[in-house]
Design a protein around this motif. Structure first.
Motif, PDB file in Angstrom:
ATOM      1  N   GLU A  82      -2.852   4.997  -8.768  1.00 30.23           N
ATOM      2  CA  GLU A  82      -2.831   3.841  -7.647  1.00 30.23           C
ATOM      3  C   GLU A  82      -1.800   4.520  -6.780  1.00 30.23           C
ATOM      4  OE1 GLU A  82      -1.897   2.696 -10.120  1.00 30.23           O
ATOM      5  OE2 GLU A  82       0.102   0.862  -9.927  1.00 30.23           O
ATOM      6  N   HIS A  83      -0.745   5.256  -7.184  1.00 30.47           N
ATOM      7  CA  HIS A  83       0.172   6.154  -6.532  1.00 30.47           C
ATOM      8  C   HIS A  83       0.047   7.474  -5.775  1.00 30.47           C
ATOM      9  CE1 HIS A  83       3.338   3.290  -6.763  1.00 30.47           C
ATOM     10  NE2 HIS A  83       3.916   3.447  -7.776  1.00 30.47           N
ATOM     11  N   THR A 136      -8.062   1.091  -0.379  1.00 29.03           N
ATOM     12  CA  THR A 136      -7.022   0.461  -0.617  1.00 29.03           C
ATOM     13  C   THR A 136      -5.610   0.746  -1.461  1.00 29.03           C
ATOM     14  OG1 THR A 136      -7.245  -1.174   0.864  1.00 29.03           O
ATOM     15  CG2 THR A 136      -6.934   0.722   1.871  1.00 29.03           C
ATOM     16  N   THR A 137      -6.109   0.176  -2.644  1.00 23.60           N
ATOM     17  CA  THR A 137      -5.715  -0.438  -3.657  1.00 23.60           C
ATOM     18  C   THR A 137      -4.600  -1.393  -4.074  1.00 23.60           C
ATOM     19  OG1 THR A 137      -3.122   0.140  -3.370  1.00 23.60           O
ATOM     20  CG2 THR A 137      -5.465   1.558  -4.548  1.00 23.60           C
ATOM     21  N   VAL A 138      -5.135  -2.443  -2.687  1.00 23.34           N
ATOM     22  CA  VAL A 138      -4.540  -3.731  -2.247  1.00 23.34           C
ATOM     23  C   VAL A 138      -5.239  -4.563  -3.635  1.00 23.34           C
ATOM     24  CG1 VAL A 138      -4.535  -5.756  -0.945  1.00 23.34           C
ATOM     25  CG2 VAL A 138      -3.958  -3.647   0.220  1.00 23.34           C
ATOM     26  N   LEU A 139      -6.824  -4.756  -3.738  1.00 22.94           N
ATOM     27  CA  LEU A 139      -7.542  -5.486  -5.107  1.00 22.94           C
ATOM     28  C   LEU A 139      -8.125  -4.595  -5.897  1.00 22.94           C
ATOM     29  CD1 LEU A 139      -9.614  -7.882  -3.072  1.00 22.94           C
ATOM     30  CD2 LEU A 139      -8.099  -8.320  -4.481  1.00 22.94           C
ATOM     31  N   ASN A 140      -8.055  -4.563  -7.398  1.00 21.67           N
ATOM     32  CA  ASN A 140      -8.719  -4.217  -8.342  1.00 21.67           C
ATOM     33  C   ASN A 140      -9.785  -4.617  -8.675  1.00 21.67           C
ATOM     34  OD1 ASN A 140      -6.376  -2.358  -9.582  1.00 21.67           O
ATOM     35  ND2 ASN A 140      -5.443  -4.037 -10.440  1.00 21.67           N
ATOM     36  N   PHE A 168      -4.053  -1.813   9.322  1.00 22.85           N
ATOM     37  CA  PHE A 168      -5.108  -3.589   8.880  1.00 22.85           C
ATOM     38  C   PHE A 168      -5.087  -4.113  10.452  1.00 22.85           C
ATOM     39  CE2 PHE A 168      -2.187  -2.502   4.972  1.00 22.85           C
ATOM     40  CZ  PHE A 168      -3.067  -2.807   4.125  1.00 22.85           C
ATOM     41  N   GLU A 225      -1.593  -9.825  -5.130  1.00 20.75           N
ATOM     42  CA  GLU A 225      -2.800  -9.754  -3.895  1.00 20.75           C
ATOM     43  C   GLU A 225      -3.190 -11.113  -3.033  1.00 20.75           C
ATOM     44  OE1 GLU A 225      -6.651 -10.529  -6.600  1.00 20.75           O
ATOM     45  OE2 GLU A 225      -6.219  -8.595  -7.483  1.00 20.75           O
ATOM     46  N   ARG A 255       6.090  -1.485  -7.364  1.00 20.43           N
ATOM     47  CA  ARG A 255       7.292  -2.711  -6.819  1.00 20.43           C
ATOM     48  C   ARG A 255       7.928  -3.249  -7.341  1.00 20.43           C
ATOM     49  NH1 ARG A 255       0.816  -4.665  -6.348  1.00 20.43           N
ATOM     50  NH2 ARG A 255       0.400  -2.917  -4.415  1.00 20.43           N
ATOM     51  N   VAL A 276      -3.027   3.114   6.401  1.00 14.27           N
ATOM     52  CA  VAL A 276      -3.450   2.305   6.423  1.00 14.27           C
ATOM     53  C   VAL A 276      -3.093   1.526   7.851  1.00 14.27           C
ATOM     54  CG1 VAL A 276      -4.760   0.026   4.766  1.00 14.27           C
ATOM     55  CG2 VAL A 276      -4.192   2.216   3.778  1.00 14.27           C
ATOM     56  N   ARG A 326      -2.138   5.707  -2.658  1.00 12.21           N
ATOM     57  CA  ARG A 326      -1.423   5.650  -1.833  1.00 12.21           C
ATOM     58  C   ARG A 326      -0.865   6.858  -0.471  1.00 12.21           C
ATOM     59  NH1 ARG A 326       0.931   1.042  -5.958  1.00 12.21           N
ATOM     60  NH2 ARG A 326      -1.087  -0.508  -5.545  1.00 12.21           N
ATOM     61  N   VAL A 361       0.954  -1.456  -0.315  1.00 13.35           N
ATOM     62  CA  VAL A 361      -0.201   0.334  -0.117  1.00 13.35           C
ATOM     63  C   VAL A 361       0.558   0.987  -0.201  1.00 13.35           C
ATOM     64  CG1 VAL A 361      -2.181  -1.387   1.290  1.00 13.35           C
ATOM     65  CG2 VAL A 361      -0.278   0.156   2.307  1.00 13.35           C
ATOM     66  N   ALA A 362       2.159   1.497   0.491  1.00 13.27           N
ATOM     67  CA  ALA A 362       3.250   2.360   0.078  1.00 13.27           C
ATOM     68  C   ALA A 362       2.913   2.847  -1.421  1.00 13.27           C
ATOM     69  CB  ALA A 362       4.550   2.098   0.123  1.00 13.27           C
ATOM     70  N   PRO A 363       2.918   3.731  -1.222  1.00 13.02           N
ATOM     71  CA  PRO A 363       3.597   4.548  -3.280  1.00 13.02           C
ATOM     72  C   PRO A 363       4.612   4.951  -3.421  1.00 13.02           C
ATOM     73  CG  PRO A 363       3.890   6.590  -0.715  1.00 13.02           C
ATOM     74  CD  PRO A 363       2.935   4.959  -0.622  1.00 13.02           C
ATOM     75  N   LYS A 371     -10.209  -3.150   0.958  1.00 14.26           N
ATOM     76  CA  LYS A 371      -9.175  -3.964   0.477  1.00 14.26           C
ATOM     77  C   LYS A 371      -8.487  -3.130  -1.265  1.00 14.26           C
ATOM     78  CE  LYS A 371      -7.973  -8.089   2.008  1.00 14.26           C
ATOM     79  NZ  LYS A 371      -7.794  -9.647   2.029  1.00 14.26           N
TER      80      LYS A 371
END
Lengths: 251, 253
Positions: free
Chosen positions: B79-80, B58-62, B90, A250, A97, B88, B83, A92-94, B55
């Protein structure tokens, strides 16, 4: 900033490695055991065939083995981070990857290079291994980095696709052992039956072990460029695949 | 981005969000929005589609389809930016147990591009607030659950996000830590105008802290309004009762 992400992840993987004393000891003990058992056990037989001194042959193979095992198993840290949540914090960090992936893999590669260096030092101290030429040391470190990076990438990619804590080591062993045995690490592969030889051609580890051995024993020849090219090509391919996998990971 | 979006006080906008897993619909065409500076509770029974929505936010899932904007940015294509705007926390711990408290926070700063020269001061302030500065060099694995959670909450705020997303922040914590956390969260909301988007099964706590609540079940939003509105709508006097009236009393599979 991308560089800092790589650096931070590299540093973190190193810290985890250093802070786990049993892991350090285990990772050095395993190849050392192979070195002793095979070196002392097969040495006399090997030398009777008129080949070179077995310790000179075996030591680069065992260094390669440390790199292979250590690097592939480093993928476990991804599964670990999935299970204990830290992976999510990074996802979740900008941050890029790809940078996260490269940092992780460089960290894993560094710790397996450390194992390889220790193992070759032990062989030099106790089994009489002689490095071909001291000037090759920087080149050797670079070769070790290439091999280690290749297999940390492979291990990490596989781990990203697997959520099962217990399945990972099993799958890894299934991949690692054939790659190890059919790489020329502990016995020459040039005289194997041709179907088996064909397999060794598709084994990335064969190229790594050959490059490592000929450089460590200072037997430089043009074929080594092919080995290096194969390794670098595979690293690029795995970086592309790995970035894609990490992009879509994911948890 | 249009001017309208830039000046919009809506900091989270969800439009017709759908998420399917292998044909099974977890989130079924939901729409809602959260105003800037609000404390918004997103509630639902287990398996309602709440975690999936969180999720996605928070951009973990699309998402499968639909549009979600956080702080004006699209969660898929930008998404950046999203983010950067969110912190977040969790439900499960996401802290690295083999790093120290300080290292965990420092790494967070690095990953979130907090300017180098501000890092130490921010971390020191945060650790002082939660009373753990003295233990900054201890590995997190030696911390209790409450201490870990305190570190995670301040970690979520280290990069000064516009929105703090909290998924079950107080589950499994003692009364002292829960009291501290809710106060701290309310304070952050008041002092820095941070929007709080939270979910919790402790509805008594939610009622005290939240201003707006949306209730999701079976992937759909069943109710959305102020806590007072929800209680009036259901003729009940607590949020918990209102929740049960809306989502039903039967146990979930």
């Amino acid at each position: 900033m991308v560089m800092e992400t790589v650096f931070i992840m590299w540093q973190r993987q190193i810290k985890l490695f250093i802070r786990s004393k049993p892991r350090i000891i285990g990772s050095i003990a395993q190849p050392t055991l192979f070195l002793l058992a095979l070196g002392l056990g097969f040495g006399p037989v090997f030398e009777q065939t008129g080949e070179m001194n077995y310790i000179q042959y075996l030591t680069p193979g065992i260094v390669g083995m440390s790199l292979l095992f250590g690097s592939m198993m480093h993928g476990m840290s991804v599964i670990w981070d999935k299970k204990f949540g830290f992976l999510k914090e990074t996802l979740v960090a900008p941050s890029s990857r790809t940078a996260l992936l490269i940092g992780r893999c460089l960290g894993g590669a560094t710790s397996s290079i450390f194992q390889g260096v220790i193992v070759s030092a032990l062989s030099a101290l106790f089994l009489g291994y002689r490095l071909g030429h001291p000037a090759t040391i920087p080149l050797l470190l670079f070769i070790m980095l290439a091999i280690a990076l290749l297999f940390t990438l492979l291990g990490t990619i596989i781990a990203s696709k697997i959520d099962d804590f217990e399945a990972f080591p099993t799958i890894m062993n299934f991949l690692i052992l054939p790659m190890f045995f059919l790489s020329g690490a502990i016995f020459p592969i040039a005289n194997l039956p041709s179907p088996v030889q064909l397999i060794t051609r598709f084994n990335p580890m064969s190229y790594g072990v050959n490059l490592l051995r000929e450089t460590m024993n200072f037997n430089l020849n043009p074929d080594l460029l092919t080995d290096a090219a194969v390794l670098l090509f595979l690293i690029v391919v795995l970086l592309i695949v790995g970035s894609k996998v990490f992009q879509n990971i994911e948890t | 981005m249009s001017d309208h979006q830039r000046t919009s006080p809506k900091v989270i906008e969800v439009n017709h969000l759908v998420k399917k897993f292998n044909g099974v619909t977890a989130v079924d065409d939901i729409s809602f929005s959260v105003n800037q500076g609000d404390i918004f509770a997103f509630l639902g029974p287990n398996g309602a589609g709440k975690s999936t929505s969180m999720k996605i936010l928070t951009t973990v899932l699309n998402p499968t389809s639909g549009e979600v904007r956080v702080n004006g940015y699209d969660i898929v294509n930008e998404e950046h930016k999203v983010r950067e705007a969110i912190g977040v926390v969790f439900q499960e711990h996401t802290i690295d147990e083999y790093l120290t408290a300080y290292e965990n926070l420092y790494y967070h700063c690095a990953l979130y591009k907090v300017p180098r020269k501000e890092r130490k001061e921010r971390i020191e302030n945060m650790l002082n607030i939660i009373g753990l500065w003295d233990r900054r060099n201890h590995l997190v694995k030696t911390f209790s659950g409450g201490m870990k959670r305190r570190v995670e909450i301040v970690r979520g705020l280290l990069h000064y996000p516009q929105i703090l997303v909290l998924d079950e922040p107080t589950a499994g914590l003692d009364a002292q830590t829960r009291f501290f956390l809710w106060n701290y969260i309310e304070q952050a909301n008041l002092d820095y105008k941070i929007t709080i988007f939270l979910t919790s099964h402790n509805l008594e706590e939610v009622e005290k802290v939240s201003r707006h609540t949306a209730i999701i079940d079976h992937g759909k939003i069943l109710a959305n309004g102020t806590n007072q509105e929800l209680k009036e709508m259901t003729n009940t006097n607590t949020l918990e009762r209102a929740f049960l009236e809306i989502t039903g009393y039967s146990l979930r599979a």
